[in-house]
Design a protein around this motif. Structure first.
Motif, PDB file in Angstrom:
ATOM      1  N   GLU A  41      -8.377  50.824  91.443  1.00  0.00           N
ATOM      2  CA  GLU A  41      -7.362  49.782  91.251  1.00  0.00           C
ATOM      3  C   GLU A  41      -8.020  48.403  91.220  1.00  0.00           C
ATOM      4  N   ALA A  42      -8.934  48.157  92.154  1.00  0.00           N
ATOM      5  CA  ALA A  42      -9.635  46.872  92.191  1.00  0.00           C
ATOM      6  C   ALA A  42     -10.543  46.707  90.977  1.00  0.00           C
ATOM      7  N   ARG A  43     -11.185  47.792  90.560  1.00  0.00           N
ATOM      8  CA  ARG A  43     -12.096  47.694  89.419  1.00  0.00           C
ATOM      9  C   ARG A  43     -11.338  47.454  88.118  1.00  0.00           C
ATOM     10  N   VAL A  44     -10.206  48.112  87.942  1.00  0.00           N
ATOM     11  CA  VAL A  44      -9.388  47.867  86.753  1.00  0.00           C
ATOM     12  C   VAL A  44      -8.960  46.407  86.705  1.00  0.00           C
ATOM     13  N   ALA A  45      -8.533  45.860  87.841  1.00  0.00           N
ATOM     14  CA  ALA A  45      -8.108  44.459  87.885  1.00  0.00           C
ATOM     15  C   ALA A  45      -9.258  43.530  87.520  1.00  0.00           C
ATOM     16  N   ALA A  46     -10.461  43.802  88.022  1.00  0.00           N
ATOM     17  CA  ALA A  46     -11.613  42.948  87.741  1.00  0.00           C
ATOM     18  C   ALA A  46     -12.009  43.009  86.272  1.00  0.00           C
ATOM     19  N   VAL A  47     -12.008  44.204  85.701  1.00  0.00           N
ATOM     20  CA  VAL A  47     -12.388  44.360  84.288  1.00  0.00           C
ATOM     21  C   VAL A  47     -11.341  43.715  83.385  1.00  0.00           C
ATOM     22  N   ALA A  48     -10.079  43.861  83.732  1.00  0.00           N
ATOM     23  CA  ALA A  48      -9.025  43.207  82.951  1.00  0.00           C
ATOM     24  C   ALA A  48      -9.146  41.685  83.043  1.00  0.00           C
ATOM     25  N   ALA A  49      -9.451  41.172  84.234  1.00  0.00           N
ATOM     26  CA  ALA A  49      -9.604  39.725  84.401  1.00  0.00           C
ATOM     27  C   ALA A  49     -10.781  39.183  83.600  1.00  0.00           C
ATOM     28  N   ALA A  50     -11.761  40.042  83.329  1.00  0.00           N
ATOM     29  CA  ALA A  50     -12.935  39.622  82.563  1.00  0.00           C
ATOM     30  C   ALA A  50     -12.718  39.697  81.060  1.00  0.00           C
ATOM     31  N   GLY A  51     -11.534  40.132  80.631  1.00  0.00           N
ATOM     32  CA  GLY A  51     -11.220  40.069  79.211  1.00  0.00           C
ATOM     33  C   GLY A  51     -11.002  41.381  78.504  1.00  0.00           C
ATOM     34  N   VAL A  52     -11.062  42.505  79.212  1.00  0.00           N
ATOM     35  CA  VAL A  52     -10.782  43.797  78.581  1.00  0.00           C
ATOM     36  C   VAL A  52      -9.284  44.085  78.746  1.00  0.00           C
ATOM     37  N   PRO A  53      -8.542  44.250  77.648  1.00  0.00           N
ATOM     38  CA  PRO A  53      -7.101  44.499  77.775  1.00  0.00           C
ATOM     39  C   PRO A  53      -6.824  45.738  78.618  1.00  0.00           C
ATOM     40  N   ARG A  54      -5.828  45.660  79.474  1.00  0.00           N
ATOM     41  CA  ARG A  54      -5.517  46.789  80.352  1.00  0.00           C
ATOM     42  C   ARG A  54      -5.159  48.035  79.560  1.00  0.00           C
TER      43      ARG A  54
END
Length: 358
Positions: free
Chosen positions: A242-255
């Motif tokens: 959950e934390a990793r998905v949030a970090a990757v999405a915040a870095a610009g990868v669409p959820r």
């Protein structure tokens, strides 16, 4: 710090017909469930869907968000001329171009190895939706290889498969290999380190705008098989992803381009792996399509009189069907034909149950 609330769909039913308001649909797929197992503060309780909607849904923001994620359909990915659908389980075929992978090391390398492009095209003909090409072994004890060596193994195979019209993912944790594979026609990056091993990997994926599989391993910056154990492996792996998905999405990868994998066999004991497999439904709360990679793994041998790798087909198919029953969208397997056949029979049974009992 109190453990956050978690939801796991339970009490699955054959059909929703005649049960309006009593059941919910799992991730827009072929399964319906009548209750949640609610885990909070170490305690578990079962709550029916009507009871959930009257209480937790209305009163608990996290519960409501998890419910929306669990029940929302997963949109298909349009990848060039190919469409990858997530409304039912599909197969991701494993194609290792390595000399030392635990199951098929050396099969597609060297002077006498089988043609890897032909093997991948054959997997696609057998029903694989995606061919996952890897050039570095991640078995326990395997040594990392130089990124240029990995690129040389992977790139021509990716290019050949893409030229043949096959949908390709690249199984790598190295940014240089990701870049080469994406240039060569790969559409998806599958990283066992969840973009944490190579400091450029996240930038590469975000810039490319490609889908990415984020796999859990306890200490991905060090290697895929570290870690020191769990108190509750199911919720701890969920929280990490959950934390990793949030970090990757915040870095610009669409959820909607993030896929998750709980990492069966990576830094986990047999009991850990069994707990994850028995609780796979919880991971739909991440709101992402799921990958399950349990094919031919050590746990199958451990449960079957230490059966060697080449005699783990039955266990592999059993785990794939368990994944399908849990709504997993992508089943990463070595034995494509057999797994696709098993899925088709399972789907036929599901379809008949819907018609007969609807």
């Amino acid at each position: 710090m109190a453990s956050p609330l978690h939801l796991r769909p339970v009490q699955f039913v054959d059909t929703p017909v005649g049960r309006d308001g009593e059941v919910a649909r799992l991730a827009g797929g072929m399964q319906w469930f009548a209750a949640y197992e609610v885990t909070e503060g170490g305690a578990k309780r079962t709550v029916s869907i009507p009871q959930f909607e009257r209480t937790l849904w209305a009163e608990d923001e996290r519960a409501a968000a998890l419910h929306r994620a669990i029940t929302a359909p997963r949109p298909a990915l349009q990848l060039g001329s190919r469409t990858l659908r997530f409304d039912q389980s599909q197969v991701m075929g494993i194609l290792n171009v390595t000399p030392d992978s635990f199951s098929d090391g050396g099969r597609h390398t060297g002077e006498h190895g089988a043609d890897p492009v032909a093997a991948g095209v054959g997997m696609a003909a057998d029903g694989a939706a995606v061919i996952d090409v890897g050039g570095e072994s991640t078995r326990p004890g395997a040594q990392p290889i130089w990124e240029e060596d990995e690129r040389r193994r992977v790139q021509p195979v990716v290019e050949g498969l893409a030229a043949a019209g096959t949908l390709v993912s690249v199984d790598t944790r190295k940014a240089l290999v990701m870049e080469a594979a994406l240039r060569g026609g790969a559409a998806i990056v599958n990283d066992v380190s969840a973009l944490l091993w190579d400091e450029r990997a996240l930038e590469v994926v975000a810039h490319a705008g490609c889908p990415v599989v984020l796999m859990h391993s306890p200490e991905p910056e060090k290697g895929p098989h570290g870690g020191s154990g769990y108190v509750d492996v199911l919720t701890e792996v969920f929280d990490w992803l959950e934390a990793r998905v949030a970090a990757v999405a915040a870095a610009g990868v669409p959820r909607d381009r993030i896929i998750v994998d709980p990492g069966i066999g990576f830094g986990k004991s047999l009991s850990d792996n069994l707990a994850l497999l028995n609780g796979l439904e919880m991971f739909h709360g991440l709101g992402c399509p799921l990958v399950l990679g349990a094919s031919r793994k050590r746990m199958i041998g451990a449960l079957s009189n230490e059966a060697p790798v080449e005699r783990r087909l039955g266990g592999s198919v059993a785990l794939a069907l368990a994944g399908a029953q849990a709504g997993v969208q992508l089943l990463r397997v070595h034995d494509v034909f057999e797994t696709v056949q098993a899925l088709r029979v399972w789907r036929g049974m599901r379809d008949q149950a819907l018609v007969a009992r609807g």
